[in-house]
Design an enzyme around this catalytic site. Structure first.
Site, short mmCIF file in Angstrom:
data_model
loop_
_atom_site.label_atom_id
_atom_site.label_comp_id
_atom_site.label_asym_id
_atom_site.label_seq_id
_atom_site.Cartn_x
_atom_site.Cartn_y
_atom_site.Cartn_z
N SER A 187 -7.76 6.25 -5.29
CA SER A 187 -6.57 6.50 -6.44
C SER A 187 -5.96 7.82 -6.26
O SER A 187 -6.68 8.86 -6.09
CB SER A 187 -7.38 6.57 -7.66
OG SER A 187 -6.24 6.85 -8.67
N ARG A 188 -4.68 7.75 -5.99
CA ARG A 188 -3.85 9.16 -5.61
C ARG A 188 -3.60 9.98 -6.78
O ARG A 188 -3.18 11.05 -6.49
CB ARG A 188 -2.75 8.66 -5.07
CG ARG A 188 -3.01 7.92 -3.62
CD ARG A 188 -1.72 7.99 -2.75
NE ARG A 188 -1.15 6.68 -2.16
CZ ARG A 188 -1.72 5.96 -1.41
NH1 ARG A 188 -2.75 6.45 -0.83
NH2 ARG A 188 -1.33 4.58 -1.02
N VAL A 189 -4.13 9.38 -7.81
CA VAL A 189 -3.87 10.30 -9.06
C VAL A 189 -5.24 11.15 -9.43
O VAL A 189 -5.47 12.15 -9.96
CB VAL A 189 -3.27 9.87 -10.33
CG1 VAL A 189 -1.98 9.27 -10.23
CG2 VAL A 189 -4.24 8.76 -10.60
N ASP B 206 0.13 3.87 -5.85
CA ASP B 206 -0.38 5.02 -5.96
C ASP B 206 -1.98 5.07 -5.66
O ASP B 206 -2.91 5.57 -6.29
CB ASP B 206 -0.41 5.56 -7.28
CG ASP B 206 1.00 5.55 -7.67
OD1 ASP B 206 1.89 6.27 -6.69
OD2 ASP B 206 1.54 5.44 -8.78
N ILE C 208 0.87 -1.29 -0.07
CA ILE C 208 -0.02 -0.02 -0.21
C ILE C 208 0.99 1.36 -0.13
O ILE C 208 0.70 2.20 -0.79
CB ILE C 208 -0.92 -0.13 1.05
CG1 ILE C 208 -2.09 -1.04 1.04
CG2 ILE C 208 -1.66 1.19 1.34
CD1 ILE C 208 -2.99 -1.33 2.06
#
Length: 499
Positions: A361-363, A336, A332
Site C-alpha cells: 500500500s503506497r500510502v 496506489d 498496477i
C-alpha cells in the site's frame, strides 16, 4: 358565410408562428455486432449520444473523416441500413439522485431490480476530467475493511486506489464484499460495479448485501455477461459518475470495479469491430488511457473544494499468477498499491489468500489509526522473515532457539490473519488480538487452538478491558492505564483458557 370562413383563415394566418427546428442527422451505412457505421454527422463530438428511429440510443466513439463509428446501447437487431440517426448534442450522461441508494441499475442508470422508477431531475456526464492536484488532499483517513491481513499490513485510506489482483476463484470479490459489509455505520456510500458477471452471481451477491444490511448504503451497477460489450465498456464510468454525485455533496464513497480485466476485453472487442489498429495482445493503443482516466477520478478532495472522497478498489484477474501481463501491469502502475491473492495460499487454507510479500500500500501507515500502527508496525517484516525461515527449516537442519521462536510466532501470526468470508472484524477487536500476538501472549498457545483463543479473548477483553476499548475507539490510541487493563484481561483469560 364565405366572409366568416375568410375571417377565420385570416386569424389563423396571423396567429401562425413557424417554429424552426434544426437537427443534425445522418444515415446508417451498415450495422453489425452492436456497431453502426453512420455517414453525415460531420460535426459530432466524441462520446456524444445519438438516437435511432426505434428509440434506441448510441454513443459516437470513432470519428473518421467521412464515417462515424457508433456503439449501440440496446438491441441492434432493430436498426437497419438507411435509418436516420439524430445527434443529440449531449455527451452521454446518466441520471443521478439520492434515491438511487439501495437500487440495482444497468450501465446507463436505468433500474433493473423491479422496484419501479428512480426519481431523478439531475444527470451527470459519464466522462469527466479528473480533479486536479490543487483540489486534492493527501490520504490520511483509514477505510477499515474488517479484514485483519489488510487493515494491519496493507492499509487502505479514503481517496486511495488499491488494486485487488489474483487468479480466478482466489477470493477477490469476497474481499470487496467484506469491505462493503464493514462500512455499516461508517458514513460511507458504496458503489459496486459488476462487469460481465453472470446474473446468478449478481443475485447471490445482492442477497448477501441485503442480509448484512449493506444495501441501505450501496448502489449496484450491472452490465451482465449476456449483454453487449458496449454496456460492459460504459458501466464503470456510470459507476464513478454516481460516486462523484455523492462526493460533490461532501460524502465519502467506496467504489468497486469487478473486474477491469473484463472491461478491457469488452473495449478490445469494440475497438476491433470499429477497425481500430490493434496493439499488444490485440488491445488498442489507448487501453492504458481507458483505465487511467477512470481511476484518476478517485481522490480525496480538500475542504476548500467541497471535501468528500472516492476510494476505488479495482479488481484484476490474472492468468496463472502472472502479474507482469499487459493489463495487470497497466493497472498496477495507475493504482496506489495492490493486494495480491495467491492460489497456493488459498488451497493451503490460508484465507484471505493475501501474499504479504507481493502486496503493498503506497500510502502506508498514514492510512492507519495510531493504535493499529503500534501493533502492526513489525508484522509485515515478521511474516516475510517467517516465510523464508519456514522454507529453510524444511531441509531439517538444526535451528537455534531464536529461529525456532520466530517460526513459532510466524505460525501463530498466519493463523490469526486467517478469516472466514463475510465476517469482518471491528478495528478495536483487531488491535486487541494483534497486541496479544506481537507481545508474545500467544507464543505458548497451541497453533490449532489459536482461533478458539482469539474468539474467547475478544469476548473476555471487551467485558474486562473497557477502558482500553473506549480509548482505541475514541482517541485511536491507548494510554498506560488502558494497556495495563488489557494486559491483565489477556493474562486472566489465558489462565482460564489453559485450564
Amino acid at each position: 358565410m364565405p366572409n366568416h370562413i375568410v375571417e377565420n383563415l385570416r386569424k389563423e394566418i396571423e396567429n401562425f408562428k413557424a417554429v424552426l427546428k434544426v437537427e443534425k442527422t445522418g444515415n446508417v451505412l451498415e450495422v453489425f455486432d452492436g456497431i453502426a457505421k453512420v455517414s453525415g454527422l460531420s460535426d459530432i463530438k466524441s462520446s456524444e449520444m445519438v438516437t435511432f428511429p426505434n428509440s434506441e440510443t448510441g454513443v459516437a466513439l470513432n470519428l473518421e473523416e467521412d464515417v462515424v463509428g457508433v456503439i449501440i446501447l440496446g438491441d441492434f437487431s432493430k436498426i437497419k441500413e438507411g435509418d436516420v440517426v439524430k445527434a443529440t448534442g449531449r455527451i452521454l450522461e446518466v441520471p443521478v439522485s439520492d434515491s438511487i441508494i439501495g437500487r440495482v441499475v444497468n450501465a446507463i442508470g436505468e433500474p433493473i431490480d423491479g422496484k419501479g422508477a428512480i426519481k431523478s431531475n439531475k444527470t451527470y456526464p459519464i466522462e469527466k476530467v479528473a480533479p486536479g492536484v490543487i483540489t486534492r488532499e493527501s490520504v490520511s483517513v483509514p477505510v477499515a475493511t474488517g479484514i485483519k491481513a489488510i487493515d494491519a499490513i496493507i492499509p487502505i485510506g479514503r481517496g486511495q486506489r488499491e488494486l485487488i489482483i489474483g487468479d480466478r476463484q482466489t477470493g477477490k470479490t469476497a474481499i470487496a464484499i467484506d469491505a462493503i459489509l464493514n462500512q455499516k455505520g461508517q458514513n460511507m456510500i458504496c458503489v459496486y460495479v459488476s462487469i460481465g458477471q453472470k446474473d446468478s452471481k449478481l443475485r447471490k451477491l445482492q442477497a448477501r448485501l441485503e442480509e448484512g444490511g449493506a444495501m441501505d448504503y450501496t448502489v449496484i451497477v450491472s452490465a451482465g455477461a449476456s449483454e453487449s460489450s458496449a454496456l460492459s465498456y460504459i458501466a464503470p464510468y456510470t459507476g464513478v459518475s454516481i460516486a462523484e454525485y455523492f462526493m460533490d455533496q461532501g460524502k465519502d464513497v467506496l467504489i468497486i470495479y469487478d473486474d477491469l480485466s473484463k472491461h478491457a476485453v469488452a473495449y478490445r472487442e469494440i475497438s476491433l469491430l470499429l477497425r481500430r489498429p490493434p496493439g499488444r495482445e490485440a488491445y488498442p493503443g489507448d487501453v492504458f488511457y481507458l483505465h487511467s482516466r477512470l481511476l484518476e477520478r478517485a481522490c480525496r478532495r480538500n475542504a476548500k473544494y467541497g471535501g468528500g472522497s472516492i476510494t476505488a478498489l479495482p479488481i484484476i484477474e490474472t492468468q496463472a499468477g502472472d502479474i507482469s501481463a499487459y493489463i495487470p501491469t497497466n493497472v498496477i502502475s495507475i493504482t496506489d498499491g495492490q493486494i495480491f491473492l495467491e492460489t497456493d495460499l488459498f488451497y493451503k487454507g490460508i484465507r484471505p489468500a493475501v501474499n504479504v510479500g507481493s502486496s503493498v500500500s503506497r500510502v502506508g501507515s498514514s492510512a492507519q489509526i495510531k493504535a493499529m500502527k503500534k501493533v502492526a508496525g513489525t508484522l509485515k517484516l515478521d511474516l516475510a522473515q517467517f516465510r523464508e525461515l519456514e522454507a529453510f527449516a524444511q531441509f531439517g537442519s538444526d535451528l537455534d532457539d531464536s529461529t525456532k521462536r520466530q517460526i513459532e510466532r510466524g505460525k501463530r501470526a498466519v493463523e490469526v490473519l486467517k478469516q472466514p468470508q463475510y465476517s469482518p472484524v471491528k478495528t478495536e477487536h483487531q488491535v486487541a488480538v494483534l497486541y496479544a500476538l506481537v507481545k508474545g501472549f500467544m507464543d505458548d498457545v497451541p497453533v490449532d487452538k489459536i482461533k478458539e483463543f482469539e474468539r474467547g479473548l475478544i469476548e473476555y477483553s471487551e467485558r474486562n478491558a473497557k477502558t482500553f476499548y473506549k480509548e482505541v475507539t475514541e482517541s485511536k490510541i491507548w494510554t498506560d492505564k488502558g494497556e495495563e487493563q488489557l494486559k491483565k484481561a489477556i493474562g486472566d483469560f489465558k489462565e482460564s483458557f489453559n485450564k
